[in-house]
Write a protein that holds these residues in place. Sequence first.
Motif, PDB file in Angstrom:
ATOM      1  N   GLU A 100      -7.693   2.064   4.190  1.00  0.00           N
ATOM      2  CA  GLU A 100      -7.850   1.750   2.790  1.00  0.00           C
ATOM      3  C   GLU A 100      -6.944   0.803   2.051  1.00  0.00           C
ATOM      4  O   GLU A 100      -6.904   0.749   0.883  1.00  0.00           O
ATOM      5  CB  GLU A 100      -7.457   3.169   1.937  1.00  0.00           C
ATOM      6  CG  GLU A 100      -8.547   4.178   2.588  1.00  0.00           C
ATOM      7  CD  GLU A 100      -7.955   5.661   2.286  1.00  0.00           C
ATOM      8  OE1 GLU A 100      -8.900   6.729   1.918  1.00  0.00           O
ATOM      9  OE2 GLU A 100      -6.682   5.721   2.118  1.00  0.00           O
ATOM     10  N   GLU A 101      -6.279  -0.119   2.767  1.00  0.00           N
ATOM     11  CA  GLU A 101      -5.421  -1.130   2.468  1.00  0.00           C
ATOM     12  C   GLU A 101      -6.290  -2.126   1.349  1.00  0.00           C
ATOM     13  O   GLU A 101      -5.841  -2.524   0.509  1.00  0.00           O
ATOM     14  CB  GLU A 101      -4.694  -1.834   3.661  1.00  0.00           C
ATOM     15  CG  GLU A 101      -3.917  -2.986   2.959  1.00  0.00           C
ATOM     16  CD  GLU A 101      -3.033  -3.738   4.101  1.00  0.00           C
ATOM     17  OE1 GLU A 101      -2.119  -4.397   3.866  1.00  0.00           O
ATOM     18  OE2 GLU A 101      -3.281  -3.202   5.490  1.00  0.00           O
ATOM     19  N   TRP A 123      -6.825  -0.988  -1.647  1.00  0.00           N
ATOM     20  CA  TRP A 123      -5.766  -0.947  -2.699  1.00  0.00           C
ATOM     21  C   TRP A 123      -5.152  -2.103  -3.126  1.00  0.00           C
ATOM     22  O   TRP A 123      -4.983  -2.356  -4.481  1.00  0.00           O
ATOM     23  CB  TRP A 123      -4.568  -0.237  -1.869  1.00  0.00           C
ATOM     24  CG  TRP A 123      -3.040  -0.380  -2.223  1.00  0.00           C
ATOM     25  CD1 TRP A 123      -2.401  -1.355  -2.147  1.00  0.00           C
ATOM     26  CD2 TRP A 123      -2.205   0.488  -2.959  1.00  0.00           C
ATOM     27  NE1 TRP A 123      -1.293  -1.286  -2.845  1.00  0.00           N
ATOM     28  CE2 TRP A 123      -1.046  -0.149  -3.409  1.00  0.00           C
ATOM     29  CE3 TRP A 123      -2.658   1.766  -3.613  1.00  0.00           C
ATOM     30  CZ2 TRP A 123      -0.517   0.505  -4.055  1.00  0.00           C
ATOM     31  CZ3 TRP A 123      -1.640   2.447  -4.181  1.00  0.00           C
ATOM     32  CH2 TRP A 123      -0.340   1.552  -4.408  1.00  0.00           C
ATOM     33  N   LEU A 124      -5.427  -3.194  -2.289  1.00  0.00           N
ATOM     34  CA  LEU A 124      -5.108  -4.584  -2.914  1.00  0.00           C
ATOM     35  C   LEU A 124      -5.934  -5.059  -3.838  1.00  0.00           C
ATOM     36  O   LEU A 124      -5.695  -5.560  -4.621  1.00  0.00           O
ATOM     37  CB  LEU A 124      -4.922  -5.535  -1.635  1.00  0.00           C
ATOM     38  CG  LEU A 124      -3.974  -5.563  -0.627  1.00  0.00           C
ATOM     39  CD1 LEU A 124      -4.046  -6.284   0.653  1.00  0.00           C
ATOM     40  CD2 LEU A 124      -2.444  -5.388  -1.089  1.00  0.00           C
ATOM     41  N   LYS A 137       0.665  -1.243  -0.022  1.00  0.00           N
ATOM     42  CA  LYS A 137       0.013   0.069   0.034  1.00  0.00           C
ATOM     43  C   LYS A 137       0.804   1.209  -0.188  1.00  0.00           C
ATOM     44  O   LYS A 137       1.907   1.400   0.584  1.00  0.00           O
ATOM     45  CB  LYS A 137      -0.764   0.010   1.131  1.00  0.00           C
ATOM     46  CG  LYS A 137      -1.718   1.284   1.524  1.00  0.00           C
ATOM     47  CD  LYS A 137      -2.737   1.207   2.739  1.00  0.00           C
ATOM     48  CE  LYS A 137      -2.048   1.029   3.892  1.00  0.00           C
ATOM     49  NZ  LYS A 137      -1.093   2.341   4.272  1.00  0.00           N
ATOM     50  N   ASP A 138       0.431   2.401  -0.647  1.00  0.00           N
ATOM     51  CA  ASP A 138       1.002   3.566  -0.668  1.00  0.00           C
ATOM     52  C   ASP A 138       1.006   4.060   0.596  1.00  0.00           C
ATOM     53  O   ASP A 138      -0.021   4.220   1.331  1.00  0.00           O
ATOM     54  CB  ASP A 138       0.323   4.581  -1.608  1.00  0.00           C
ATOM     55  CG  ASP A 138       0.844   5.739  -1.892  1.00  0.00           C
ATOM     56  OD1 ASP A 138       1.512   6.358  -1.094  1.00  0.00           O
ATOM     57  OD2 ASP A 138       0.869   6.283  -3.063  1.00  0.00           O
TER      58      ASP A 138
END
Length: 926
Positions: free
Chosen positions: A147-148, A151-152, A139-140
Amino acid sequence: MNKDIVFFDVETLDSEFESDKFIEFAALRVRNGQIHESCRYLLQPDQGVTGKWHTDLQIEKLGNALPLPSDRQEIMNFLGDAVLVGHEISGCLSILERKLNVRFQQPLWDTLDLSKVFFPTMHHYQLSYLADKLSLPLKDETLHPSEEKAWLTWKLFEACWKKGLKFDLSFFDHAKGFMAEWVGKDFIEQLHKEIIISFPDRPIRTDLVLTPFTDEGLFATEKIATSIPESIDWVVDNFSPGGNLEQNLPSYESRPGQVKMARLIAIGLSSSQHVVVEAGTGTGKSFAYLIPSLWSAKKTGQKVVVATHTIPLQEQLQKKDIPILEAVLPFSFRTSVLKGKSNYCCLKKWQGCLVNREILGNQQKLAVLSILVWLRETLTGDIQELSKVPGLMELWPNISADNETCIPGRCSKAGVCFLLRAKKKAEESDVLIVNHSLLFSDLKTDYNVLPEYHQLVIDEAHQIYQTALQHLGSELSVENVTRIIDNIYRPTGINFYGTVKQRLQSLASRVPSVPWEIFTKRLEEIPETCASVLEQMKELFELLSMILGMERTFRFVAQHTVKPWWAGLNIQIENLVGRLKSLLTVLESLSSVLSGDDADEIEELKYTLNGHQRDLQSFVDTLILAINVNNPKHVTWLEQSSRLYLKTSPIEVSEILREKIFSRLDSVILTSATLSVSNSFEHFLQDIGLPKSTLTAQVDSPFDYERQMQFIVVKKGMNFQNTDGEKAIELAEFIAEVAGRMNGRTMVLFTAHSMLRQTYEYLSPLLAKDGIESLAQGIQGERSTLLEAFKRNPKSVLLGANSFWEGIDIPGDTLSCVILVKLPFWPPSLPLIEARSEYLKSQGRDPFHELLLPEAVIRFKQGFGRLIRSKGDRGVVILLDDRVIEKYYGRFFLGSLPIRTHIRGENALVFRKIEEYTRDLSEELL
């Protein structure tokens, strides 16, 4: 892709999307491959915080959360007209749609479904698992932790898209006909458009698209030829301190037991002796028989066959052990795995499946998409590579190589046939790995399945007697008879009769020498004859169902011949045998019409007819055996499971094994962790037909059981006078107390499914109070599904019956407690056990000491062995059956264990000892 895409995730208070309670919504809006904006909302549950906690959010933050309706417009604006993508999207969407009072109209794509199509060999599709296996980018750092998952999901989506961009255009041509009802259809279509635009020169393939495969690819590149050592000492030196394995494998430690085992096997193979070795857990028995087998095969030029009982062990040998030995042994060798025909994909049937898609259901059509991808990657065509996605197992019989019409040498796909590849590798290998089932299939067909061999290693050999009984017996059910008859004739669908009728005109013009008018006349007898077989078969099974009543099993014995129903049963069986023979006569007459011609088309027809005749003859043989109740070496019984079976079996297989295996082969090595009873191999040797003079050895485990575990026998742990309901309540309360102290990490082994189910009903709510998950065989799923769920969430209790007593390998602290509910005696009323007992009695022998007790001790050792699987394992085994200390025969159980001390006491003492043990273990780890 030009559209905006919103990747989102919803975190809930519940482990499943079963309620409207949830606490966090996080989403990323991606435009042209970049995050355009992100959002996350902390949402107020409708009720207070209850149940299990499944997020990293702090509970106190919920006090500041807003009800969802106040955020409605902001969320709606964020989602806008973007494509919505989530992982396991249906649950998230149903919540959002209800809360927002909206029905989303834009495309909805689920990365769970996409990953099943684009990565068909993953076996598990949890987002975290896929992220690890596919090495998805982390993740960024600028994003919030919540928000992981969004993201994934984005990165998984990209992985599917990037892989799809490499596909040939024929993939999309084939996929088009299987996507009508699928929500991911638009994704495939967008991918197709992108390829056409970005790669206009990509060729269109019209043939089967498979992984390139040449004969040179059958085996790994050979090393420079070296002479094979002559002396057994070379084999032993590999395992010795400072030897080849220790020098080349950093984690390897020389073990005296492994050295002893390898020497004994090398002696057996080189001097044509049979050898029996019991190797305790952790011995390293795979290397101990593989290295001598490879050495013997290379030295003599004669193939060695290794037979395992379970697929996991086959996979371990093929994918883990063999590659290691390829790297460290000084000579090259060839190994292969051969499985039954039904494991391999038939490319000819596959092409037919692509054309006849109208007969497939929606889930089967999605499984087709997974197979389209898989066939572009696989070298084996083995179903074990595939994830068992919904619809696959229903689809597989339509495309497997278990095909009665197959003539491999004359098939148009012979050059790329997966089964022929596997057989060719088997022919050319030095060591061939098979399973017990295929080994016995070879015996039943007079050695027409496996290539010639003279040396055999049987691993998991404690199973060999039961496997022999299973394969040397036979069974009938409405379903398996119907399946065979449907293959010959049915009103709709593909069948022999319909296919031949369609081809008659073509056949007559191509092979005019056959009297087709006679053939056609006899062919027309098939529909009515098949219908009469099915009608009579249903009548027979209605009678069998009435005889069985509410019981699960019913054994036919000589005394039944005076029962009122016996005469009717004989008439029903005679009628069915007569109708089966009528159908056999029709098929034989068709074969005789064709007998004078050997054209390819005629040979194919004769091959198919012979296959149908073999199947029908086996039914006739089973029925004739079924009414012969005077053979003391044979047993017939009814068994109700998922369907009603009529089963027959020999009760004594030692003579068959002696004749078919031990007398025919130069050397047979039999090994397992559980073969002896109180340090004696007498029971095992007698069962399988080997003399007492056979070379045997026990190899102790290198594990320190006295230090690594405690064995506790609970006094009055099971009150055998109680009703089943009372036992289940007491058992549930005991398990809950233990599991609470162990923080889950517990497996409970039952001897009866009924007690398992009753216990689960009381246990599940007790464990839920402590946030411990309940996993029960036959309720949440079957063995493989439950094992994976248990490994993912150690804070759980796994309840299993017969199949869980062995073959379970869960090293580490995921499994720290095994509870054995009862000593695993087979019920003496089981038809096969009862018949075997009576046979022993007729010979003046003692069934309890020669059958029931030895079988129970070996199963007990298997269950006990589930706990300690490595040197780092720690834990407790608890036995709730105090017969082991109260009855004289208990010494046979205790004397067969690798631990010499145990604790015995009532519940209070047990709970205290567990607390002391867990406290001491925590201090040790600190």
